[in-house]
Write a protein that holds these residues in place. Structure first.
Motif, short mmCIF file in Angstrom:
data_model
loop_
_atom_site.label_atom_id
_atom_site.label_comp_id
_atom_site.label_asym_id
_atom_site.label_seq_id
_atom_site.Cartn_x
_atom_site.Cartn_y
_atom_site.Cartn_z
N GLU A 5 -3.34 -32.50 -11.76
CA GLU A 5 -3.08 -33.72 -10.99
C GLU A 5 -3.87 -33.67 -9.69
N PHE A 17 -3.18 -39.04 -10.03
CA PHE A 17 -3.82 -39.12 -11.35
C PHE A 17 -3.75 -37.78 -12.05
N THR A 18 -3.48 -37.83 -13.34
CA THR A 18 -3.53 -36.66 -14.20
C THR A 18 -4.86 -36.69 -14.93
N ASN A 88 -1.56 -42.47 -16.59
CA ASN A 88 -1.77 -42.76 -15.17
C ASN A 88 -1.28 -44.15 -14.78
#
Length: 188
Positions: A5, A17-18, A88
């Protein structure tokens, strides 16, 4: 899987955000995307917006947040990127129609008011210009294509291609070698 992340602040909002292996700019939002978002945030976007080559969904999430009345569609050829975009969108509380699509292959009946892209430059001009052609074919009259491209990676030739295709192309901004180009579809 090697998910990580990272956080990104834009226009007073903090996004998380991943990312994962196999997606573009997995360690953080790349500078070209930032330049494109800054330019897009200053434009009157509305209606249906396509994030073409969405990666892990940065443009989709931020544009839906900035323009909540818009309908955002996110496509990428990479199934992992599409899965991350959906994740996301969910974790940032935004909505997008998310699809695996090679360019416009899964969007045959769709048309948009705006197509926004940080195109996959390393795929080569043939692929990029095919995406430009697809954008033209899938824009409503008065729709716009906005993209970011580095000068050293072909911004000037892309500008010429877009002028030929759309009959117009404007350099919306230039920042550290990145150009944001915009073309408007003038006819149906």
């Amino acid at each position: 899987m090697n998910r990580k992340e990272h956080s990104f602040r834009f226009s007073g909002h903090l996004y998380t955000f991943t990312t994962d292996n196999g997606v573009f700019s997995k360690t953080g939002v790349d500078y070209g995307t930032l330049v494109l978002l800054e330019a897009a945030a200053g434009r009157p976007l509305s209606g249906s917006i396509l994030d073409l080559g969405c990666g892990y969904g940065v443009i989709s999430v931020v544009l839906k947040d900035l323009y909540p009345e818009s309908a955002v569609t996110s496509v990428d050829i990479n199934p992992r990127a599409v899965e991350l975009t959906q994740l996301n969108c969910d974790q940032n509380h935004t909505e997008s129609r998310v699809l695996v699509s090679d360019g416009f292959s899964q969007l045959k009946e769709s048309s948009f008011d705006a197509v926004i892209t940080n195109p996959p430059i390393r795929a080569g001009k043939k692929v990029i210009y095919h995406l430009f052609d697809g954008a033209y074919d899938h824009l409503h009259k008065d729709g716009r294509l906005m993209l970011v491209i580095q000068r050293k990676q072909g911004a000037e030739s892309a500008l010429k291609k877009l002028e030929e295709l759309f009959g117009n192309c404007t350099v919306v901004s230039r920042n550290r070698g990145y150009w944001v180009l915009e073309s408007h579809k003038l006819t149906d």
